[in-house]
Design a protein around this motif. Structure first.
Motif, PDB file in Angstrom:
ATOM      1  N   PRO A 106     -71.527 -11.356 -45.223  1.00 57.52           N
ATOM      2  CA  PRO A 106     -71.840 -10.211 -45.808  1.00 57.52           C
ATOM      3  C   PRO A 106     -72.422  -9.080 -44.847  1.00 57.52           C
ATOM      4  CG  PRO A 106     -73.469 -11.360 -46.157  1.00 57.52           C
ATOM      5  CD  PRO A 106     -72.314 -12.383 -45.381  1.00 57.52           C
ATOM      6  N   GLY A 107     -72.588  -9.668 -43.738  1.00 56.95           N
ATOM      7  CA  GLY A 107     -73.528  -8.540 -42.787  1.00 56.95           C
ATOM      8  C   GLY A 107     -72.740  -8.328 -41.284  1.00 56.95           C
ATOM      9  N   GLY A 108     -71.420  -9.024 -41.520  1.00 53.82           N
ATOM     10  CA  GLY A 108     -70.914  -8.833 -40.104  1.00 53.82           C
ATOM     11  C   GLY A 108     -70.192  -7.599 -39.819  1.00 53.82           C
ATOM     12  N   ARG A 109     -69.764  -7.402 -38.541  1.00 56.24           N
ATOM     13  CA  ARG A 109     -69.038  -6.056 -38.266  1.00 56.24           C
ATOM     14  C   ARG A 109     -67.984  -6.296 -37.177  1.00 56.24           C
ATOM     15  NH1 ARG A 109     -71.930  -4.406 -41.208  1.00 56.24           N
ATOM     16  NH2 ARG A 109     -73.270  -2.376 -41.388  1.00 56.24           N
ATOM     17  N   ILE A 110     -66.566  -5.667 -37.623  1.00 54.44           N
ATOM     18  CA  ILE A 110     -65.737  -5.590 -36.653  1.00 54.44           C
ATOM     19  C   ILE A 110     -65.223  -4.705 -36.040  1.00 54.44           C
ATOM     20  CG2 ILE A 110     -63.246  -6.337 -36.648  1.00 54.44           C
ATOM     21  CD1 ILE A 110     -63.194  -7.957 -39.360  1.00 54.44           C
ATOM     22  N   LYS A 161     -63.375  -7.502 -31.655  1.00 56.39           N
ATOM     23  CA  LYS A 161     -64.672  -8.267 -31.539  1.00 56.39           C
ATOM     24  C   LYS A 161     -65.180  -8.386 -33.082  1.00 56.39           C
ATOM     25  CE  LYS A 161     -67.006  -7.416 -27.538  1.00 56.39           C
ATOM     26  NZ  LYS A 161     -68.101  -6.909 -26.583  1.00 56.39           N
ATOM     27  N   VAL A 162     -65.924  -9.275 -33.339  1.00 59.93           N
ATOM     28  CA  VAL A 162     -66.533  -9.370 -34.416  1.00 59.93           C
ATOM     29  C   VAL A 162     -67.964 -10.007 -34.129  1.00 59.93           C
ATOM     30  CG1 VAL A 162     -66.701 -11.102 -36.545  1.00 59.93           C
ATOM     31  CG2 VAL A 162     -64.557 -10.686 -35.401  1.00 59.93           C
ATOM     32  N   PHE A 163     -69.054  -9.169 -34.734  1.00 65.16           N
ATOM     33  CA  PHE A 163     -70.398  -9.465 -34.463  1.00 65.16           C
ATOM     34  C   PHE A 163     -70.991  -9.977 -35.875  1.00 65.16           C
ATOM     35  CE2 PHE A 163     -69.557  -5.615 -31.915  1.00 65.16           C
ATOM     36  CZ  PHE A 163     -70.288  -5.727 -30.644  1.00 65.16           C
ATOM     37  N   VAL A 164     -71.566 -11.229 -35.524  1.00 66.93           N
ATOM     38  CA  VAL A 164     -72.138 -12.028 -36.783  1.00 66.93           C
ATOM     39  C   VAL A 164     -73.500 -12.420 -36.298  1.00 66.93           C
ATOM     40  CG1 VAL A 164     -71.888 -13.763 -38.512  1.00 66.93           C
ATOM     41  CG2 VAL A 164     -69.925 -12.729 -37.362  1.00 66.93           C
ATOM     42  N   THR A 165     -74.521 -12.398 -37.292  1.00 65.13           N
ATOM     43  CA  THR A 165     -75.759 -12.920 -37.222  1.00 65.13           C
ATOM     44  C   THR A 165     -75.810 -14.096 -38.405  1.00 65.13           C
ATOM     45  OG1 THR A 165     -78.198 -12.600 -37.403  1.00 65.13           O
ATOM     46  CG2 THR A 165     -76.835 -11.125 -38.748  1.00 65.13           C
ATOM     47  N   ALA A 205     -74.211 -10.938 -28.235  1.00 66.29           N
ATOM     48  CA  ALA A 205     -73.487  -9.833 -28.490  1.00 66.29           C
ATOM     49  C   ALA A 205     -73.983  -8.881 -27.151  1.00 66.29           C
ATOM     50  CB  ALA A 205     -74.233  -9.065 -29.711  1.00 66.29           C
ATOM     51  N   ALA A 206     -72.794  -8.419 -26.637  1.00 64.70           N
ATOM     52  CA  ALA A 206     -72.903  -7.299 -25.508  1.00 64.70           C
ATOM     53  C   ALA A 206     -71.965  -6.056 -25.710  1.00 64.70           C
ATOM     54  CB  ALA A 206     -72.478  -8.078 -24.323  1.00 64.70           C
ATOM     55  N   PRO A 207     -72.509  -5.179 -26.367  1.00 62.99           N
ATOM     56  CA  PRO A 207     -71.575  -4.058 -26.759  1.00 62.99           C
ATOM     57  C   PRO A 207     -71.237  -3.119 -25.576  1.00 62.99           C
ATOM     58  CG  PRO A 207     -74.069  -3.612 -27.181  1.00 62.99           C
ATOM     59  CD  PRO A 207     -73.971  -5.010 -26.893  1.00 62.99           C
ATOM     60  N   LYS A 208     -70.047  -2.862 -25.337  1.00 63.25           N
ATOM     61  CA  LYS A 208     -69.584  -2.497 -24.182  1.00 63.25           C
ATOM     62  C   LYS A 208     -68.864  -0.912 -24.439  1.00 63.25           C
ATOM     63  CE  LYS A 208     -68.386  -6.541 -21.648  1.00 63.25           C
ATOM     64  NZ  LYS A 208     -67.427  -7.446 -21.146  1.00 63.25           N
ATOM     65  N   ASN A 209     -69.375  -0.410 -25.410  1.00 61.22           N
ATOM     66  CA  ASN A 209     -69.079   1.068 -25.611  1.00 61.22           C
ATOM     67  C   ASN A 209     -69.807   1.522 -26.874  1.00 61.22           C
ATOM     68  OD1 ASN A 209     -67.473   0.265 -28.061  1.00 61.22           O
ATOM     69  ND2 ASN A 209     -65.975  -0.191 -26.791  1.00 61.22           N
ATOM     70  N   ALA A 210     -69.800   2.893 -27.113  1.00 60.05           N
ATOM     71  CA  ALA A 210     -70.568   3.331 -28.087  1.00 60.05           C
ATOM     72  C   ALA A 210     -70.385   2.782 -29.571  1.00 60.05           C
ATOM     73  CB  ALA A 210     -70.447   5.016 -28.171  1.00 60.05           C
ATOM     74  N   LEU A 266     -83.761 -11.706 -33.582  1.00 60.45           N
ATOM     75  CA  LEU A 266     -82.727 -11.827 -34.361  1.00 60.45           C
ATOM     76  C   LEU A 266     -81.598 -12.229 -33.568  1.00 60.45           C
ATOM     77  CD1 LEU A 266     -81.630 -12.171 -37.203  1.00 60.45           C
ATOM     78  CD2 LEU A 266     -81.053  -9.519 -36.939  1.00 60.45           C
ATOM     79  N   ILE A 267     -81.052 -13.375 -33.975  1.00 62.11           N
ATOM     80  CA  ILE A 267     -79.635 -13.624 -33.311  1.00 62.11           C
ATOM     81  C   ILE A 267     -78.541 -12.857 -33.680  1.00 62.11           C
ATOM     82  CG2 ILE A 267     -78.775 -15.333 -35.033  1.00 62.11           C
ATOM     83  CD1 ILE A 267     -77.781 -17.200 -32.632  1.00 62.11           C
ATOM     84  N   LEU A 268     -77.841 -12.312 -32.528  1.00 60.84           N
ATOM     85  CA  LEU A 268     -76.369 -11.521 -32.892  1.00 60.84           C
ATOM     86  C   LEU A 268     -75.339 -12.237 -32.060  1.00 60.84           C
ATOM     87  CD1 LEU A 268     -75.027  -9.749 -34.809  1.00 60.84           C
ATOM     88  CD2 LEU A 268     -75.624  -7.837 -33.016  1.00 60.84           C
ATOM     89  N   CYS A 269     -74.417 -12.718 -32.553  1.00 64.93           N
ATOM     90  CA  CYS A 269     -73.362 -13.381 -31.567  1.00 64.93           C
ATOM     91  C   CYS A 269     -72.205 -12.510 -31.767  1.00 64.93           C
ATOM     92  CB  CYS A 269     -73.068 -14.891 -32.093  1.00 64.93           C
ATOM     93  SG  CYS A 269     -74.286 -15.836 -32.297  1.00 64.93           S
TER      94      CYS A 269
END
Ligand code: 289
Ligand code: CA
Length: 160
Positions: free
Chosen positions: A40-44, A48-52, A74-79, A155-158
């Motif tokens: 329900p809360g991930g982002r693509i 890349k998929v970000f999930v907690t 998680a390591a965001p590499k752009n805005a 909070l974990i964010l992978c």
């Protein structure tokens, strides 16, 4: 040769058509799993998929858990990636730790593979290495970064 040449062409046409069918099935399946990953809360963002999972822990703990799951912190590499991270922080109203530290050399922030960071979104005045003990990076609800002690719980964010 004439006839056998024709049947070879027909065989290849059949193989290409079979492969097209398999590709369509894979695309449909991939599209479905992308939706699952983001619910329900991930982002693509791109590939890349970000999930907690909602878990909270220290940097070492979170890093280990993401690795165990086959991803990494998680390591965001752009805005666009940073905005996705920010949205998850906002959704949970909890800061996350990034896969970025200056543990190796004070003041030089790197990804966990040792590469120098290519993108950052520091809050004004950060990183300040408060009390000389802030080697990890948290993301606030406004998306801005602050260096913070790695022993704090976040909070974990992978990313996968
Ligand atoms: O222990 C210091 C932290 O709580 C944070 O305090 C203030 O928000 C700023 O000085 C931050 O840089 C610091 O990480
Ligand atoms: Ca700081």
């Amino acid at each position: 040769k004439g006839d056998s040449g024709l049947s070879e062409v027909n065989l290849m046409k059949k193989q290409v058509s079979d492969l097209e069918g398999q590709l369509r099935a894979l695309q449909a399946s991939f599209s479905k799993y992308q939706k699952v990953a983001a619910f329900p809360g991930g982002r693509i963002v791109g590939n890349k998929v970000f999930v907690t999972s909602g878990y909270e822990g220290t940097f070492d703990d979170l890093k280990q858990k993401c690795l165990q799951a086959g991803g990494q912190l998680a390591a965001p590499k752009n805005a666009a990636e940073n905005t996705a991270v920010q949205q998850i922080v906002v959704q949970h109203n909890k800061s996350v730790f990034l896969g970025v530290t200056d543990i190796q050399t004070e003041g030089k922030f790197r990804y966990l593979n040792g590469d120098a960071i290519v993108y950052s979104n520091w809050l004004q005045g950060e990183p300040n290495n408060e009390k000389g003990r802030e080697n990890c990076v948290e993301v606030y609800v406004n998306g801005k970064w602050n260096d913070r002690a790695c022993g704090e719980k976040r909070l974990i964010l992978c990313e996968f």
